[in-house]
Design an enzyme around this catalytic site. Structure first.
Site, short mmCIF file in Angstrom:
data_model
loop_
_atom_site.label_atom_id
_atom_site.label_comp_id
_atom_site.label_asym_id
_atom_site.label_seq_id
_atom_site.Cartn_x
_atom_site.Cartn_y
_atom_site.Cartn_z
N ASP A 378 0.96 -1.30 0.01
CA ASP A 378 0.17 -0.07 -0.14
C ASP A 378 0.86 1.28 -0.02
OD1 ASP A 378 -2.73 -0.93 -0.22
OD2 ASP A 378 -2.68 -1.23 1.94
N LYS A 381 -0.28 4.69 -1.00
CA LYS A 381 -1.21 5.54 -0.34
C LYS A 381 -0.61 6.99 0.33
CE LYS A 381 -4.12 2.03 1.88
NZ LYS A 381 -4.95 1.37 3.05
N HIS A 406 -3.90 4.37 -5.58
CA HIS A 406 -2.74 4.15 -5.13
C HIS A 406 -2.30 2.94 -5.51
CE1 HIS A 406 -5.27 1.03 -2.77
NE2 HIS A 406 -4.24 0.60 -2.38
N HIS A 433 -5.40 -5.69 -5.70
CA HIS A 433 -6.93 -5.16 -5.62
C HIS A 433 -7.78 -5.70 -6.95
CE1 HIS A 433 -7.12 -2.83 -1.79
NE2 HIS A 433 -6.17 -2.36 -2.38
N ASP A 461 -4.48 -9.73 2.63
CA ASP A 461 -4.77 -8.27 3.11
C ASP A 461 -6.21 -8.05 3.59
OD1 ASP A 461 -4.30 -5.40 3.30
OD2 ASP A 461 -5.09 -5.39 1.29
#
Length: 519
Positions: A378, A381, A406, A433, A461
């Site tokens: 991540d 971010k 992100h 994702h 996650d």
């Protein structure tokens, strides 16, 4: 005869089919007599029956033609001298055998003395020039004294060449071992390799010596010395303190080496001290099946020096790697802290992902690289505003599109990294994702088109995010989270990864228990 005490304990070794090397001081020098005259065998044996060189007598081998000689040579190792007739089954049988020994067997160590009763059939100058022999004698000139002298000169040459060759083989093994030691490995694996290579370096005969050679590796600081690796009778002591050894004299010698920071040779025993930059020390103990000669000691010293350098390099490399790993985790934790989430998230996801990777068939090295890469999943971010990251309510469509960026931001930050871990981290950042059914983001990849590292990280996650408090939701109960993962196999998640997740669930929950967020 006067013994050369410097070489009284010669130990020779067979390395390959191309080489013959003496093996142990208990054995006699092997001398092969190849002659079609029975009287020659009888007389030679009678003259040399009391012969000794280096406190070793002679074991006679007998062949009456070149065919028998080949069979004996192939059956017997470490033949030092061959007394060879030229004319046997034909006029060139002996010379043909020389060619076979040198060129086919590629034995350059055995000393070949050509004996002939018909010098005209094989003129000395021609034979010496054309064939790789070490001496040429007419049978009539080999009196008792001359035969003793000839054999002594030949055995001395064989001995010296064997020592040189053995040293060369030792150095080759040191080079090979140095390459192995340069590879990343744990301290235990490192010392297992050291003991194996040291055994290979000095031992000769696999059947008779490997079982008797034994050693151990000790790591720690005075008062807390533990055995990290061992061979032979010491095997049962791995993991125990050095003081647990029944051999208290050996315990005392090891402690002396630690306290004095020095290495020692004592007859058949080598105790090698090696310093370490981490504040601990190391000692290698190796007991050979024979007294260590000066040549043995020289080889061990060179080997130990290389091992010491490799150990220091490994220690430095581990320190750098640990620092880099901690930096990566810290960076991941800093990013997570911006979204008001505890940093334990990245450590949990990292450990769970590595566990699932091994279950999915990845190698230990691949799983370790993945574990190092996941904390940066991540990292993108960092380019998202605090207002969006910290918003307690559901994001509107514009905010949701902004948040999804992100993945691309993280990918662009990491993709230029030369290290394998950064390349894997870039792939994870971009794909964790994505959904199995193709409805994920940012690329809408489907099924196996999603890299495996992304599919594994996705499960780990989501499981972690649902199981713990987030600014936009409270933590779910474990049963509810597990059901969600199972119910979404084949849609959001890779079914095979979900199967691995179910199989490893007890270990996953243990990881979450150890790395649980503080109250």
């Amino acid at each position: 005869m006067v013994s050369d005490t410097k070489n009284d304990f010669l130990v020779f070794k067979e390395e390959s089919p191309l080489l013959t090397i003496p093996v142990s001081l208990g054995r006699r020098w092997k001398v092969l007599i190849v002659d079609d005259e029975v009287e020659v065998h009888t007389i030679t044996t009678l003259v040399l029956k009391d012969y000794t060189f280096e406190n070793r007598g002679i074991e006679f081998l007998h062949a009456h033609n070149s065919i028998e000689a080949k069979e004996i040579i192939q059956r017997n190792k470490y033949i030092g001298v061959i007394l060879l007739d030229v004319v046997m089954e034909d006029d060139t049988a002996g010379l043909s055998l020389v060619h076979w020994i040198r060129e086919v067997q590629r034995d350059k160590l055995v000393r070949i003395i050509l004996r002939t009763g018909q010098p005209g059939a094989a003129p000395e100058k021609q034979v010496i020039t054309k064939y790789d022999i070490n001496d040429y004698k007419e049978k009539t000139e080999l009196t008792d004294t001359k035969l003793w002298t000839t054999i002594t000169v030949a055995l001395r040459g064989f001995r010296d060449l064997s020592i040189i060759n053995r040293s060369r083989l030792g150095l080759e093994k040191i080079v090979q071992a140095s390459i192995l030691f340069s590879e990343r490995q744990s301290l235990v694996k490192f010392f297992e390799g050291v003991l194996t290579q040291l055994t290979s370096l000095l031992d000769a005969d696999e059947d008779s010596i490997l079982a008797r050679a034994e050693g151990l590796a000790i790591h720690g600081s005075p008062g807390e010395l533990r055995i990290v690796s061992a061979t032979g009778s010491y095997n049962s002591y791995v993991g125990r303190r050095i003081d647990d050894l029944e051999d208290k004299q050996l315990v005392s010698l090891v402690n002396q080496s630690f306290n004095n920071k020095e290495s020692r040779f004592i007859d058949d025993l080598y105790i090698g001290y090696m310093r370490s930059d981490d504040g601990a020390s190391n000692v290698i103990v190796f007991r050979a099946p024979h007294s260590l000669t000066l040549e043995d000691q020289d080889i061990i010293k060179v080997f130990a020096n290389n091992v010491g350098i490799a150990l220091l390099n490994m220690s430095l490399s581990n320190t750098i790697e640990e620092s880099q790993t901690e930096l990566i985790f810290t960076l991941g934790e800093v990013v997570e802290s911006r979204s008001i989430e505890t940093g334990y998230h990245v450590r949990r996801v990292s450990s769970v992902t590595a566990l699932l990777a091994l279950s999915m068939g990845m190698t230990n090295q691949e799983a370790e690289i993945l574990k190092l890469s996941v904390p940066l999943h991540d990292i993108g971010k960092i380019g998202i505003s605090d207002a969006i990251l910290s918003k307690p309510d559901a994001l509107d469509e514009a905010e949701l599109l902004e948040m999804r960026k992100h993945t691309i931001i993280g990918y662009n930050l990491l993709r230029g990294g030369a290290h394998k871990a950064l390349q894997v981290a870039a792939t994870i950042a971009l794909t964790h994702h994505e959904r199995w059914d193709g409805k994920g983001y940012p690329q809408g990849l489907e099924a196996d088109n999603i890299p495996l590292v992304g599919r594994i990280t996705c499960v780990a996650d989501v499981f972690d995010a649902l199981l713990h408090n987030r600014v936009y939701k409270p933590a779910w109960p474990v049963e509810m989270v597990v059901n969600y993962i199972q119910d979404n196999a084949g849609t959001q998640f890779d079914p095979k990864v979900v199967e691995a997740f179910k199989e490893k669930l007890p270990e996953i929950l243990e990881i979450h228990g150890v790395l649980n967020d503080p109250e």
